[in-house]
Design an enzyme around this catalytic site. Sequence first.
Site, PDB file in Angstrom:
ATOM      1  N   GLU A 267     121.769  40.794  36.270  1.00 33.95           N
ATOM      2  CA  GLU A 267     121.677  41.281  34.910  1.00 33.95           C
ATOM      3  C   GLU A 267     120.744  42.476  34.834  1.00 33.95           C
ATOM      4  O   GLU A 267     119.750  42.542  35.552  1.00 33.95           O
ATOM      5  CB  GLU A 267     121.160  40.151  34.011  1.00 33.95           C
ATOM      6  CG  GLU A 267     122.124  38.974  34.033  1.00 33.95           C
ATOM      7  CD  GLU A 267     121.645  37.743  33.279  1.00 33.95           C
ATOM      8  OE1 GLU A 267     122.437  37.210  32.515  1.00 33.95           O
ATOM      9  OE2 GLU A 267     120.486  37.323  33.458  1.00 33.95           O
TER      10      GLU A 267
ATOM     11  N   CYS B  42     115.771  47.710  32.463  1.00 36.97           N
ATOM     12  CA  CYS B  42     115.127  46.760  33.369  1.00 36.97           C
ATOM     13  C   CYS B  42     116.169  46.388  34.415  1.00 36.97           C
ATOM     14  O   CYS B  42     117.205  45.808  34.088  1.00 36.97           O
ATOM     15  CB  CYS B  42     114.691  45.552  32.532  1.00 36.97           C
ATOM     16  SG  CYS B  42     113.961  44.251  33.507  1.00 36.97           S
TER      17      CYS B  42
ATOM     18  N   CYS C 230     115.800  35.119  44.034  1.00 36.65           N
ATOM     19  CA  CYS C 230     114.510  35.600  44.531  1.00 36.65           C
ATOM     20  C   CYS C 230     113.854  34.486  45.335  1.00 36.65           C
ATOM     21  O   CYS C 230     113.877  33.329  44.926  1.00 36.65           O
ATOM     22  CB  CYS C 230     113.613  35.984  43.354  1.00 36.65           C
ATOM     23  SG  CYS C 230     112.013  36.634  43.871  1.00 36.65           S
TER      24      CYS C 230
ATOM     25  N   CYS D   6     108.233  31.663  42.207  1.00 37.58           N
ATOM     26  CA  CYS D   6     107.209  31.474  41.172  1.00 37.58           C
ATOM     27  C   CYS D   6     107.697  30.344  40.257  1.00 37.58           C
ATOM     28  O   CYS D   6     108.849  30.318  39.842  1.00 37.58           O
ATOM     29  CB  CYS D   6     106.996  32.768  40.388  1.00 37.58           C
ATOM     30  SG  CYS D   6     106.569  34.142  41.462  1.00 37.58           S
TER      31      CYS D   6
ATOM     32  N   CYS E 142     109.437  30.948  36.689  1.00 37.09           N
ATOM     33  CA  CYS E 142     110.469  31.987  36.564  1.00 37.09           C
ATOM     34  C   CYS E 142     111.858  31.402  36.816  1.00 37.09           C
ATOM     35  O   CYS E 142     112.078  30.723  37.815  1.00 37.09           O
ATOM     36  CB  CYS E 142     110.169  33.101  37.569  1.00 37.09           C
ATOM     37  SG  CYS E 142     111.419  34.380  37.617  1.00 37.09           S
TER      38      CYS E 142
ATOM     39  N   GLY F 157     114.744  39.430  41.095  1.00 34.05           N
ATOM     40  CA  GLY F 157     114.395  39.780  42.463  1.00 34.05           C
ATOM     41  C   GLY F 157     113.022  40.398  42.587  1.00 34.05           C
ATOM     42  O   GLY F 157     112.401  40.809  41.608  1.00 34.05           O
TER      43      GLY F 157
ATOM     44  N   SER G 105     102.341  41.322  39.016  1.00 34.81           N
ATOM     45  CA  SER G 105     102.366  40.055  38.284  1.00 34.81           C
ATOM     46  C   SER G 105     101.166  39.237  38.727  1.00 34.81           C
ATOM     47  O   SER G 105     101.156  38.684  39.826  1.00 34.81           O
ATOM     48  CB  SER G 105     103.658  39.302  38.587  1.00 34.81           C
ATOM     49  OG  SER G 105     104.743  40.082  38.179  1.00 34.81           O
ATOM     50  N   LEU G 106     100.158  39.179  37.878  1.00 37.55           N
ATOM     51  CA  LEU G 106      98.902  38.538  38.264  1.00 37.55           C
ATOM     52  C   LEU G 106      98.968  37.041  37.944  1.00 37.55           C
ATOM     53  O   LEU G 106      98.904  36.191  38.825  1.00 37.55           O
ATOM     54  CB  LEU G 106      97.757  39.220  37.517  1.00 37.55           C
ATOM     55  CG  LEU G 106      96.376  39.066  38.112  1.00 37.55           C
ATOM     56  CD1 LEU G 106      96.310  39.549  39.543  1.00 37.55           C
ATOM     57  CD2 LEU G 106      95.360  39.824  37.254  1.00 37.55           C
TER      58      LEU G 106
ATOM     59  N   ASN H 248     108.471  32.736  28.224  1.00 30.83           N
ATOM     60  CA  ASN H 248     109.794  32.569  27.617  1.00 30.83           C
ATOM     61  C   ASN H 248     110.436  31.326  28.202  1.00 30.83           C
ATOM     62  O   ASN H 248     110.574  31.215  29.427  1.00 30.83           O
ATOM     63  CB  ASN H 248     110.662  33.795  27.919  1.00 30.83           C
ATOM     64  CG  ASN H 248     110.087  35.045  27.281  1.00 30.83           C
ATOM     65  OD1 ASN H 248     109.796  35.067  26.101  1.00 30.83           O
ATOM     66  ND2 ASN H 248     109.877  36.081  28.086  1.00 30.83           N
TER      67      ASN H 248
ATOM     68  N   CYS I 225     111.854  38.388  29.794  1.00 29.40           N
ATOM     69  CA  CYS I 225     111.262  38.276  31.129  1.00 29.40           C
ATOM     70  C   CYS I 225     111.450  36.869  31.678  1.00 29.40           C
ATOM     71  O   CYS I 225     111.135  35.892  30.998  1.00 29.40           O
ATOM     72  CB  CYS I 225     109.764  38.507  31.089  1.00 29.40           C
ATOM     73  SG  CYS I 225     109.286  40.107  30.553  1.00 29.40           S
TER      74      CYS I 225
END
Length: 349
Positions: free
Chosen positions: A92, A105, A112, A116, A119, A161, A214-215, A290, A333
């Site tokens: 996407e 984006c 991936c 995480c 995600c 990814g 991405s912390l 989200n 996200c």
Amino acid sequence: MQKQSFFSLTMKDLAEALKGLGKEGFRAQQLFRWIYGMNTHDFEKMTNLAKDFRAELPKMFDFTLPEVLKVHKSVDGTTKILFNVGAGKSVEAVLIPSRGRLTICLSSEVGCNMACKFCYTGKQKLQRKLETWEIVGQFVQASRLLPPEERITNVVFMGMGEPLDNPEAVFKSIDIFQSEWGFNLSRKRITVSTSGIVPLMPLVTEANVRLAVSLNGVNDQIRSEIMPINKRWPLEELLEACREHCRATGDKVTFEYVLLKGVTDSLADAKALHKLTRSVPCKINIIPFNEHPESGFHRPDESAIIQFQNELIRLGSHVLRRKTMGRDIYAACGQLTTAVKKAPAPLSL
Ligand code: SAH
Ligand code: SF4
């Protein structure tokens, strides 16, 4: 011999390929101008090219683009485009209009491997890395959906990814996006977001584009829990790589920080985040979580989000809240999916 994809070639590659086919190298500039700059896909309209040359083009290069399966438009103007990448899989891309900009984006991989915990893409193991033409193709296809006067102004590699897990295709596509004969995007309008593959971060510096990291965790313990990559490259190494990028480019890094209720959203976390990041020239982008099915995490209440942000402001951090865009169409996200049919039903907001 298999034809090369036109959309995988940088200007330099194309000029060389044309020379190899006995054509003039400057045709590369003309083709970039027509196809990317003017968004023209009808060879007949390329009037400064000889008729014979136009007729030969489809024999010289493959002009296939990723197939658009679906276009979803959110109530807030965000558009999600679903592309068929074969074998029942999709990726996407999301078009996000905001303050005079139109940002795309892009996805760099199908699934991936970074896993995480929060995600949705991370739940879908890496199936394959996208090729350059599939990344550039997302941009080209999205451009084609726009009215003629509208242009994509910014690119962020924040879709599906980990871009630094597919550096060859990602940096080639960045080269193509920057060509002055084509889309002509300036370095400041292209951002690569990484979960922190530290040894490859200098590639972002070399490409001289913007870096986002991405912390998501304020110490090694919590970060390793939610982002397994932290076990391999812990925070201090990651922050040093960020400082190095800032020194070499003069840019600020953007730290993305996902707010997970009861996990990363306390006032103590805000203080620790300020302390952790103050040695790096940076902006902090807080992203309220989200939701997606079975994640086990929750979005903090609005009041907690505001308190967290205010605490950072009070301490003097440069902090922005990422506006949630496209949540109703699962385009926000961390909500993107690889399966053509697996996307959950739209949310009613
Ligand atoms: N793989 C790269 C690029 C993806 S960017 C990276 O991780 O940096 C996607 C951004 O969305 C990351 O900053 C990630 O932390 C964030 N994210 C992932 N899942 C999310 C979710 N469910 N809600 C909000 N943000 C999320
Ligand atoms: Fe991969 Fe980024 Fe999702 Fe982590 S946040 S699983 S690195 S896409």
